[in-house]
Design an enzyme around this catalytic site. Sequence first.
Site, short mmCIF file in Angstrom:
data_model
loop_
_atom_site.label_atom_id
_atom_site.label_comp_id
_atom_site.label_asym_id
_atom_site.label_seq_id
_atom_site.Cartn_x
_atom_site.Cartn_y
_atom_site.Cartn_z
N LYS A 1095 0.85 -1.19 0.00
CA LYS A 1095 0.00 0.00 0.00
C LYS A 1095 0.88 1.23 0.00
O LYS A 1095 1.81 1.35 0.81
CB LYS A 1095 -0.93 0.02 1.21
N LYS A 1204 -9.35 -0.20 11.52
CA LYS A 1204 -8.35 0.02 12.56
C LYS A 1204 -9.04 -0.16 13.91
O LYS A 1204 -9.80 0.73 14.34
CB LYS A 1204 -7.75 1.42 12.47
#
Length: 1643
Positions: A1095, A1204
């Site tokens: 990423k 997250k």
Amino acid sequence: MLPAVISFQKCLETNILPAPVSYRSKNPPIQAAMKPHILLLTSNIPLPSLNLPFRKRKSLPLAFLNRNTSIHFPRFQNPKFKAFEAVRFDCPVTDVTELEGEDCNLVLETCITRALPPALTLERGIESIKAAVVGLKSNPPCSSHGVFRFQVAVPPSPKALNWFCSLPESDGVFPRFFLSKETEDASFKNLYLHRTRGVFGLGSAICFEACAPENQKRIRRYLSSDSAHIMTYGFMDIKFNKESSSIKHEAGSFCFLIPEVELDEQEEASILVVTLAWDENFCWTFEQAIQSIESSIYQASCCFWPDTESCYSKCIKSTLRNFNLMEGQTFQMACTDALFLDRRDYQADTVELRRTKFSTQFCFRLSPVVGVSSNMLDDANETSYSLQDQANINAVWASLIVEECSRLGIVYFCVAPGSRSSPLAIAASTHPLTTFIITSSGTAVSNLLPAVVEASQDFVPLLLLTADRPPELLDAGANQAINQVNHFGSFVRFTFSLPAPTIIFPARMVLTTIDSAVHWATSLPFGPVHINCPFGEPLDDSSDNWMLSCLKRIGYLDVQGLIQGLLLLGAIHTEDEIWAALLLAKHLNWPVVADILSGLRLRKLLPSLPEIEENVLFVDHLDHALLSEGVGGWIHFDVIVQIGSRITSKRVSQMVEDCFPCTYILVDNHPCRHDPSHFVTHRVQCSIRRVARDISFQINAEYSITEPHVAHVITEALSAESALFVGNSMIIRDADMYGRSCKTHAQSVAHMMLDSELPCLSIRVAGNRGASGIDGLLSTAIGFAVGCNKQVLCLVGDVSMLHDTNGLAILTQRVSRKPMRILVINNHESQFKKLCEAHGVRHLPVKTKVELQEALLKFEHEKTDCVIEVESCIGANSTFHSTLRKSAQQAADHALSILSRLSVGVSISDGLFLYKIHKMNFSLYRIQLCAPPTSSSADHHHNEFHREGYILSVYLEDGSVGYGEVAPLEIHKENLVDVEEQLLFLLHIIKGIKIDVSLPTLKGSFTSWIWSNLGITECSIFPSVRCGLEMAILNAIAVSQGSSFISMLQPQMINEEIYEKSSVKICALVDSNGTPNEVAYIASSLVEEGFTAIKLKVARRADPIQDAAVICKVRNEVGPCVELRVDANRKWTYEEAIQFGFRVKDCDLQYIEEPVENVDDIVKFCEETGLPAALDETIDNFQESHLNMLAKYTHPGIVAVVIKPSVIGGFEKAALIARWAQKHGKMAVVSAAFESGLGLSTYILFSYYLEQLNVVYTVMNREIRPSTAHGLGTYKWLKQDVTAIPLGIHYDPCKGFMGASVAGAIQLLKNFKVNNNVIHKTFNEEQVHRYHLTVNSKNFSYSIKVHEVGQESNDNVVIFLHGFLGTGEDWIPIMKAISRSAKCISIDLPGHGGSKIQNHGCKGAQEEATLSIEIVADVLYELIQVITPFKVTLVGYSMGARIALHMALRLSHKIDGAVIISGSPGLKDTTARKIRQAKDDSRADSLVAYGLELFLDSWYAGELWKSLRSHPHFKEIVASRIVHEDVQSLAKALSGLSTGSQMSLWEDLKRCDLPLLLIVGEKDVKFKSIAQKMFNEVVQDRKGEDGKGNNICECHEKIFDQRKEFLRSTVKQCDALPGPDACFKDILKTTEMSVAVRVQLKI
């Protein structure tokens, strides 16, 4: 009059029973005070008796209806009845000007209300109150005056009118009244048809009357209450003269009363109330009041009719006739609130009637000969006919049949028209009370067979009157002549064919036949009966001679002690039975399985209790839980008690069979077994509750409308005023499997009484489950609507609807019923719209969930019938049903495996808890990073970078320790200071808390645990703190069980060897700062290490085209096999994102995270560019239901959600979002936020858990999904770690990717030891230092109890002041939270807690201490002088806030600033102060008179505290208020520190020179307004050129800045509190409360 009542009167006459007599003096000294105040009079002159029924009775003309006339009545003396006398009060209409000035003294009498536990029956409710009165009599209050009420909730079925009519006609207690609550059709017919709800009142405890101007008194007395709504009943514009026995209209007059005995019938429950009032100043002592109330209770308890339908209507009719009441239809009886001053807006000019309701249907009897009524007798009196007047013998017999049915309680007739049934139809239509089933002959009779079968199988009483040809026409070829005898075979309980009407047979035979038929229909077993009625010619009302001789002789004729059991609730048909079942469930404390037809499956939860009440454990969705073979084989019970028959679920019935042998108790109102299994038993553990959450998730996550969704949400459209009729086939099975409870938002008096005793309210549900057919369902539902007198929601399928389209014709002829909503599930594209148009019925099509919700709510309050057509797909429904069953089975297996792995036995009796938390501490760590985090805005040229956070340690009682990590990031609106203070707060409240066995399921269990055990709303905890707390608790449970974090989440995988071979795919992270070549080189290096997914952070450059160039270069460098992701972090505009997107279309990106700054543009971006996108910050910002918020992102262009756990608030929320993503075919990517090895190890195991869930979805949907690379590449940033054990992340050659070892993560958590080299500080719970300080002031010594937390040397001193009934202990959690930055001191204000007041004046001094705001402020000022030489900051709540504000404005030289929480500068209006002072004086008197414990019960039962009552620790909070040692001084504080006695500080605000912070509750309208006015007062003279008050003196700005951090931290901790320990009643009451107005007055 009934024999029961006659015998009672005879007993009185013969002195067998003591007659209720009046104990009141006939000639009290103060006659004015004893004057009757609410009287309406009518004549009761005896009339000649009538030989035949229905002959019209004449009544006296209502002369008093003319406003210029009055009517006089004969005086009546009867020693056996108690006269109308009561304590007198002023109200309800008062001109405020009358209260102004020195000449008028205001007295408020506080009513103390004691709520008793709900009673099983009305009779037991009376016994309960009787016992309470005896207790009060033995322990009388030490007061010369007072008002006391006992109230108890009783079953909700209508009994008020029955009770009113059962009282002796001429003896006993008066006045007495019945007040109907019927608003739409207040007619006499409704009294029979619907069992109208209303209010019954007996006796008079308190009177209210208007005084003539010349008789105005200097002392005005009013009623006040802190605990309950007190209603008064009476009339407006009426003046009664007792001496002359006359009544007349007089504008402005009124007469109202509060009865001694009152039954207020509400939909949820009926409230039985007894009111006791006394005042020795008016010669009415407590002893006399007790004697009077005993007389009324005795009268009430001795007079009950059998509560059966058969006797109900005939009792009402005969009694009301005997009363000979005067009908006054122009009168309206009023029902209004007695506590007018409590509801007053003090800025208004007049105290007016509030929430007044008027009724045109009532009966009010002042005495045996004085009474008035409205709409009680009109139909009965105005309609008359005589049997002698009937035209022919057919009409005579038909009239006899109809009349006898009516007399036996059958008043609703369904007529199928035809010429042969004309005599019966005409008789029914002309009868004054009926509004029956009557059919014509021939096939019309056959059409009744489905209804007869249903009634027979479901035990419903049904009388069928079928017209027939006379016997001579049978078998003779006559038209429509068939053999109707025994037409329904064995399906009827009784059948009889009458002869054709003739004078040969005595007509009384007709009556006895009807009597016998009704007896069979209403005796066990209930069911249909058939009377065949042949009629010859003539069929109309043609005249035909007949003889009166045929009318000769016709005239008016426990399982207690059972331990392990299951309460199984089947079909329950009446409200009282539902009520009894709920009380039984509470008493037994057994799991309860409620069938859809029980009325408790679709229950309404009271807001004061959590969804799962400890005393009543409803096990919903058991049917789907039993799909798991493990669950079916695991659960077992000793006893099953089944209330009601017909269990809808086949699997529940099979469960009973599988549990043989056991004890089976079936309770029902018929003798049939309804026990196909022939035995009983089963015990369901709490793990089944998780099935409900899984079903709810699946239904809510499926955004198309489905049959299970309809069943799931219908409860939200139902209230206590409505009922549900459920069709058959899949409709009722779905309702039974997926129907659920929901919370009610209503706040009636019944709710306020029940919320502390019962967890829910029932919803009445009916259905045709006799033969479970689909014929006539709509017609049955309409009949159900008439019978239950509720707004019915009918839920049927399309085929069932088509089988009874004629029901729509009945629907349009609505008579005596409330409007209906018919919800039809259309799976076959039937044309219901045209069908509705043809019948003139409103039609509403529904295609989405939102449209369904709107449709259900739209018609809830409308008065028209409607058909809501839900368009559905049979194929999609079938697929979704299969998905639900599989998901429910997996959830049940999961929950069962969790329980089976636990070494500690779990049962209902131990509350479903494992361990207690012994203590908690945390440590601040600081570790070095190799590079700055990609989210950091720090200078990248620094040589050292660090990450800070906290290691959380949770210790269980068995010594097990679990570790969690709390690592906030500034970009996520958290910081270390905020988090540290919240953790300090949690240290205090978490000690001793129990851990729920269900926490590892991660299906809503943590959320409910935080609220129910910690007492704080889950949204008030910082996301990183909740994540760390969940991590530590789950790890502690794992250590205690000798297991691991992943085994807690996935207990099915008991083979640890599987973990040794398992790994989680890791995605590398690259910050794309640098040239394209530099970034490409870094990416290719990562690929060489073994990473197959990368990423890259983008949107770091000014031009998105430059970012696109980097991505293109990286793709060329790493090749096509590597998964590339980019993350823009919402930094691009839509146009910039489009520029980037079109330039990377050929780069084969897996997705782009948050490409646009406006989240609403993300779907448009996907459609415009064709590129896949992922959600990240979008889900981080969700504050409400995640599933509802995610609904707009089901678009296929959104292929992933990045989760997250530390940002969204823990693993439970993360699991919910991940399951949603997997259900909709999207990737669920776990992403780290630069946590240490502790957090990363837990994330690795959580990622593995989600991968296993993904496999399950893959198998269920028969598709291939590759493993997901999770965003845990931040481990490469760690230069140091909190533990010496390395993370097991390496290249896996077997799988071909860089992976994190599952076994390695397990070992790191099992053997975790903190690296002390990175620990900078360890935090343990602060200790509280408690001591007394003595302050002398004006001949009195004040011993003040002080609570101190923090360092002694700290010059920053903060003093906390509590509210009324509070103590300094209330502030301890906040004080501990901020004690690192200030020395925190809370005190017990004078009169509260451990503080004491003593007289130290000269010897023999008798002076008593008084308290006021000024005196307390002076005492606190002296106390501060002793504590510190420096200035202090004050924090006050309510009463404490007013004291703090006074000191800030009047003693500012010692005060550095103030936080005012729900405080005010006092009342400006002098009259308002007078009223408030009188009210608080009355409260203080009641506190001394009744004692603190009873005062607390009444105080916290008031409307003011309704949201506090919803707090899970409410009982503990109230119990903590009993600690006050000096009740006399507490009462003085209540009176002396009242806002009524406080001098106004509004003018002082204009001269305020100190920083103030005003905090109020979000929904506290009153204090919001006050805070805004305070702000305006302060700044109005200090506004600068901009007009906004920004021209502030620089030195004062500095003063404010010095306290800014303290004020901020105080507010943060207030957010987390239940107010402090639930003291903030209006600030932080429930989940819906938070600090909303924080006005910082920087002066």
